[in-house]
Design an enzyme around this catalytic site. Structure first.
Site, short mmCIF file in Angstrom:
data_model
loop_
_atom_site.label_atom_id
_atom_site.label_comp_id
_atom_site.label_asym_id
_atom_site.label_seq_id
_atom_site.Cartn_x
_atom_site.Cartn_y
_atom_site.Cartn_z
N SER A 299 0.81 -1.21 0.00
CA SER A 299 0.00 0.00 0.00
C SER A 299 0.85 1.27 0.00
O SER A 299 1.52 1.57 -0.98
CB SER A 299 -0.95 -0.05 1.21
OG SER A 299 -1.92 0.97 1.14
N ASP A 310 10.31 5.28 -10.21
CA ASP A 310 9.95 5.87 -11.50
C ASP A 310 10.72 7.15 -11.80
O ASP A 310 11.03 7.45 -12.96
CB ASP A 310 8.45 6.14 -11.55
CG ASP A 310 7.63 4.89 -11.83
OD1 ASP A 310 8.25 3.82 -12.01
OD2 ASP A 310 6.39 4.97 -11.85
N LYS A 324 -0.79 -4.05 -3.41
CA LYS A 324 -2.10 -3.50 -3.03
C LYS A 324 -2.21 -2.11 -3.63
O LYS A 324 -1.67 -1.15 -3.12
CB LYS A 324 -2.24 -3.43 -1.50
CG LYS A 324 -3.59 -2.86 -1.04
CD LYS A 324 -3.68 -2.88 0.47
CE LYS A 324 -5.01 -2.29 0.94
NZ LYS A 324 -5.08 -0.83 0.74
#
Length: 406
Positions: A299, A310, A324
């Site tokens: 999460s 990224d 999740k």
């Protein structure tokens, strides 16, 4: 059919029909509305029939309120594994976990082989001052025995008003030991820090609550103050961190980025669709970062790891994360109750959904059993913990290779 069940039937029909007409109002005039209305009546009648049969034939008598709450729990929990109905006690626990403070004695406990076991006392807490130790088994509170493995009941009985007295009986080896203490407001820390020689920092986050970003920023300041200068690199350990407050994950990520999207979310309501972006200011001033993750990183942990990966801000080391990619909103209800409802799907800056996939590390290093320790302040082992050893190696400056070619 009893009067009570008839009354429940009337309420159920009203609710189901109201929902049907609310969501299907646009169908009036095209010949489909009567079907919706008929379906609402049928479902409400089925609900009442099941309720009456259970009340009449079940092996033990069951209170109406218990049956209705069970029906509500089933309706919400059947949506997905993360949505649930919360009674007043469960809602209070959720608020405690997000705010990072509660009133109690200050111990982390877990169910270990059916015994309520102390993971660790929180430093400076009543439990720590009274001498409760990691590994002690809680067997009684105020002289009343704890049902083996009943973790939630034990937590409830250990909490109470600040200043109230409590007697906790623990089993240590073969000895029963009573500890008398007064409850107080406990501030739950989610950040642990250490210096890794020569000038690297190690920071572990155990969860994401409202105070996590502030604690993390302070931890970096303290590490740099103790070194007398900027850190040359940081290991951010998110292993076994189950997540928590989404905004806390955004704020933590923002500490290390100067710009760019951190996370986007998409849902059915306006509030469920949003984009969170970074603000200028990297507290490490661009120093190298390694983020440790494993299958227990979920999460909010995945939001942080995904954004830093990224943007090329950190090297991710470990094993694939939990996966999740859903956002839950806690919606308060009457009488102190609430529902935790999945309202959004979130995406990393690259636009990927990690739900049921997880974050793939840049460098795969399998878990070393026993690391990280359940105790937030567990001692680091720079050699036995292979993921940490790899992280430290990645932070080391690489020698510059020179060619002899003329």
């Amino acid at each position: 059919m009893s009067l009570k069940v008839r009354a429940i039937l009337v309420v159920a029909i009203g609710v189901v029909m109201g929902l049907a007409l609310s969501f299907g109002g646009g169908l009036v005039g095209n010949g489909r509305a009567p079907d919706k209305e008929h379906l609402a009546w049928e479902q409400a009648q089925l609900f009442a029939e099941v309720l009456e049969r259970v009340k009449r034939d079940y092996v033990e008598p069951i209170d109406d309120a218990v049956l209705l709450e069970s029906a509500i729990r089933g309706m919400v929990s059947d949506l997905d594994p993360h949505s649930e109905f919360l009674d007043a006690g469960e809602y209070r626990d959720i608020r405690i976990s997000t705010t990072g403070s509660y009133t109690g004695i200050g111990i982390e406990i877990d169910d270990v082989d059916g015994a309520v076991t102390v993971v660790s006392p929180i430093a400076g807490s009543p439990a720590a001052r009274s001498g409760i130790r990691s590994g002690d088994k809680v067997v009684a509170v105020d002289g009343e025995a704890i049902e083996p493995g009943n973790l939630s009941e034990t937590i409830e009985r250990l909490r109470g008003q600040a200043g109230s007295r409590v007697r906790v009986t623990v089993l240590r080896d073969d000895d029963l030991i009573d500890h008398e203490m007064r409850r107080q407001i406990i501030r739950v820390t989610s950040v642990h820090k250490e210096i890794l020689a020569p000038s690297y920092g190690y920071i572990r986050l155990s969860q994401f609550n409202e105070n996590t970003a502030r604690e993390l920023s302070r931890a970096v300041d303290e590490l740099q103050a103790s070194l007398g200068g900027l850190l040359d690199g940081v290991v951010l350990d998110l292993r076994n961190n189950p997540g928590g407050v989404l905004d806390a994950a955004v704020d933590v990520t923002d500490l290390f980025l100067d710009a760019g999207v951190i996370v986007t979310a998409d849902g059915r309501t306006h509030e469920a669709r949003f984009t969170r972006s970074a603000h200028r200011g990297d507290i490490l001033d661009g120093a190298p970062m390694v983020v440790l993750v494993n299958g227990g990183s979920a999460s909010a942990s995945e939001i942080v790891a995904g954004a830093l990966q990224d943007h090329g801000r950190a090297t991710i080391i470990g094993t694939s994360t939990f996966g999740k990619g859903l956002v839950q909103t806690v919606v308060p209800l009457s009488q102190g109750r609430a529902i935790k409802l999945t309202t959004s799907r979130y995406y990393t800056p690259s636009g990927d959904s990690i739900h049921e996939v997880g974050i793939t590390p840049d460098v795969f290093v399998t878990d070393t059993p026993g690391f990280p320790d359940l105790n937030l302040s567990g001692i680091l082992d720079r050699e036995a913990d292979m993921q940490l050893a790899e992280a430290i190696d990645r932070l080391q400056p690489r020698p510059v290779m020179h060619s002899n070619a003329q």
